[in-house]
Design a protein around this motif. Structure first.
Motif, PDB file in Angstrom:
ATOM      1  N   ALA A  94       0.815  -1.212   0.000  1.00  0.00           N
ATOM      2  CA  ALA A  94       0.000   0.000   0.000  1.00  0.00           C
ATOM      3  C   ALA A  94       0.853   1.268   0.000  1.00  0.00           C
ATOM      4  CB  ALA A  94      -0.953   0.002   1.190  1.00  0.00           C
ATOM      5  N   VAL A  95       1.912   1.304   0.828  1.00  0.00           N
ATOM      6  CA  VAL A  95       2.747   2.505   0.935  1.00  0.00           C
ATOM      7  C   VAL A  95       4.218   2.103   0.954  1.00  0.00           C
ATOM      8  CG1 VAL A  95       3.331   4.528   2.341  1.00  0.00           C
ATOM      9  CG2 VAL A  95       0.960   3.712   2.267  1.00  0.00           C
ATOM     10  N   ARG A  96       5.007   2.686   0.061  1.00  0.00           N
ATOM     11  CA  ARG A  96       6.458   2.483   0.028  1.00  0.00           C
ATOM     12  C   ARG A  96       7.134   3.813   0.362  1.00  0.00           C
ATOM     13  NH1 ARG A  96       7.894  -2.286  -2.827  1.00  0.00           N
ATOM     14  NH2 ARG A  96       6.108  -3.105  -3.976  1.00  0.00           N
ATOM     15  N   ILE A  97       7.989   3.758   1.382  1.00  0.00           N
ATOM     16  CA  ILE A  97       8.728   4.960   1.775  1.00  0.00           C
ATOM     17  C   ILE A  97      10.212   4.603   1.780  1.00  0.00           C
ATOM     18  CG2 ILE A  97       9.094   6.722   3.526  1.00  0.00           C
ATOM     19  CD1 ILE A  97       6.337   5.968   4.680  1.00  0.00           C
ATOM     20  N   VAL A  98      10.923   5.056   0.776  1.00  0.00           N
ATOM     21  CA  VAL A  98      12.368   4.899   0.728  1.00  0.00           C
ATOM     22  C   VAL A  98      12.959   6.258   1.070  1.00  0.00           C
ATOM     23  CG1 VAL A  98      14.365   4.406  -0.737  1.00  0.00           C
ATOM     24  CG2 VAL A  98      12.264   3.069  -1.001  1.00  0.00           C
ATOM     25  N   ALA A  99      13.802   6.295   2.085  1.00  0.00           N
ATOM     26  CA  ALA A  99      14.403   7.555   2.513  1.00  0.00           C
ATOM     27  C   ALA A  99      15.917   7.477   2.352  1.00  0.00           C
ATOM     28  CB  ALA A  99      14.047   7.850   3.964  1.00  0.00           C
ATOM     29  N   ASN A 100      16.464   8.402   1.609  1.00  0.00           N
ATOM     30  CA  ASN A 100      17.906   8.503   1.458  1.00  0.00           C
ATOM     31  C   ASN A 100      18.504   9.150   2.703  1.00  0.00           C
ATOM     32  OD1 ASN A 100      18.080   7.436  -1.222  1.00  0.00           O
ATOM     33  ND2 ASN A 100      17.170   9.339  -1.943  1.00  0.00           N
ATOM     34  N   PRO A 101      19.816   9.011   2.926  1.00  0.00           N
ATOM     35  CA  PRO A 101      20.432   9.652   4.088  1.00  0.00           C
ATOM     36  C   PRO A 101      20.094  11.143   4.126  1.00  0.00           C
ATOM     37  CG  PRO A 101      22.002   8.197   3.031  1.00  0.00           C
ATOM     38  CD  PRO A 101      20.788   8.267   2.135  1.00  0.00           C
ATOM     39  N   ILE A 124       2.900  -1.156   4.882  1.00  0.00           N
ATOM     40  CA  ILE A 124       3.899  -0.106   4.713  1.00  0.00           C
ATOM     41  C   ILE A 124       5.291  -0.721   4.671  1.00  0.00           C
ATOM     42  CG2 ILE A 124       4.920   1.978   5.720  1.00  0.00           C
ATOM     43  CD1 ILE A 124       2.240   2.404   7.221  1.00  0.00           C
ATOM     44  N   LEU A 125       6.056  -0.350   3.662  1.00  0.00           N
ATOM     45  CA  LEU A 125       7.469  -0.714   3.578  1.00  0.00           C
ATOM     46  C   LEU A 125       8.277   0.560   3.795  1.00  0.00           C
ATOM     47  CD1 LEU A 125       9.908  -2.535   2.918  1.00  0.00           C
ATOM     48  CD2 LEU A 125       9.562  -1.922   0.514  1.00  0.00           C
ATOM     49  N   ALA A 126       9.100   0.562   4.832  1.00  0.00           N
ATOM     50  CA  ALA A 126       9.994   1.700   5.102  1.00  0.00           C
ATOM     51  C   ALA A 126      11.428   1.208   4.942  1.00  0.00           C
ATOM     52  CB  ALA A 126       9.770   2.231   6.508  1.00  0.00           C
ATOM     53  N   TYR A 127      12.195   1.905   4.126  1.00  0.00           N
ATOM     54  CA  TYR A 127      13.568   1.507   3.853  1.00  0.00           C
ATOM     55  C   TYR A 127      14.471   2.735   3.923  1.00  0.00           C
ATOM     56  CZ  TYR A 127      17.689  -0.231   1.430  1.00  0.00           C
ATOM     57  OH  TYR A 127      18.980  -0.578   1.105  1.00  0.00           O
ATOM     58  N   GLY A 128      15.615   2.595   4.593  1.00  0.00           N
ATOM     59  CA  GLY A 128      16.613   3.668   4.589  1.00  0.00           C
ATOM     60  C   GLY A 128      16.492   4.601   5.770  1.00  0.00           C
TER      61      GLY A 128
END
Length: 179
Positions: A94-101, A124-128
């Protein structure tokens, strides 16, 4: 007018320098994008957003799955999770949140339901980097795990209700949350 002081008064140049260094720049844009009045879907607003923008979502059910596209943005409901729903209709996470440094994306105030993810989360997938995921209801999702997966993530996950999610894989990844 003197540009210096020996009696504890501020230099006039200090105010000028502060004004130059503290003014907003294009890289720190802070636009508000409204859904559905300005954009018909949450994802179309995300596509148009730049780092620093806020996407405000009015109450309703949004049949879509969203991807933050590695942007440091805020996606927030105007009236809370009970009346603002992201329904992925069992088509994807449903929600993908990829966060760079250095990025701190925010997801706040939604019901996240009917996500389907394999091999990742349904909800929810949170990565980074340090995403903030708060004040959401994550329910009725299927994945590995069903609810939230913080994968190599510095995410802050607080004040969420995570219930009735189910794993769709073997190996004990759980229904609620996997860190």
């Amino acid at each position: 007018m003197s540009t210096y002081s020996t009696k504890g008064r501020l230099f006039p140049a200090v105010g000028i320098l502060a004004a130059l260094f503290l003014r907003p720049t294009a890289s720190h844009a802070q636009n508000v994008l409204a859904v559905p009045s300005g954009y018909s879907t949450i994802q179309s607003a995300i596509n148009a957003a730049v780092n620093g923008d806020t996407i405000l979502v009015a109450p309703g059910t949004y049949p879509e799955h969203i991807d933050f596209l590695a942007k440091a943005i805020t996606v927030e409901s105007t009236d809370g999770a009970l009346v603002t729903i992201i329904d992925a209709n069992l088509t994807d996470t449903a929600v993908r949140i990829v966060a760079n440094p250095g990025q701190s994306p925010i997801l706040r105030g939604f019901t996240i339901r009917k996500g389907y993810g394999f091999p990742f989360a349904g909800g929810i997938l949170a990565y980074g980097g340090p995403a903030l995921i708060e004040n959401n209801v994550v329910t009725g999702n299927f994945g590995c795990p069903g609810g939230i997966y913080a994968w190599f993530s510095e995410a802050i996950i607080r004040n969420n209700t995570i219930s009735n999610n189910r794993p769709n894989c073997s190996g004990g990844s759980g229904g609620g949350i996997l860190v």
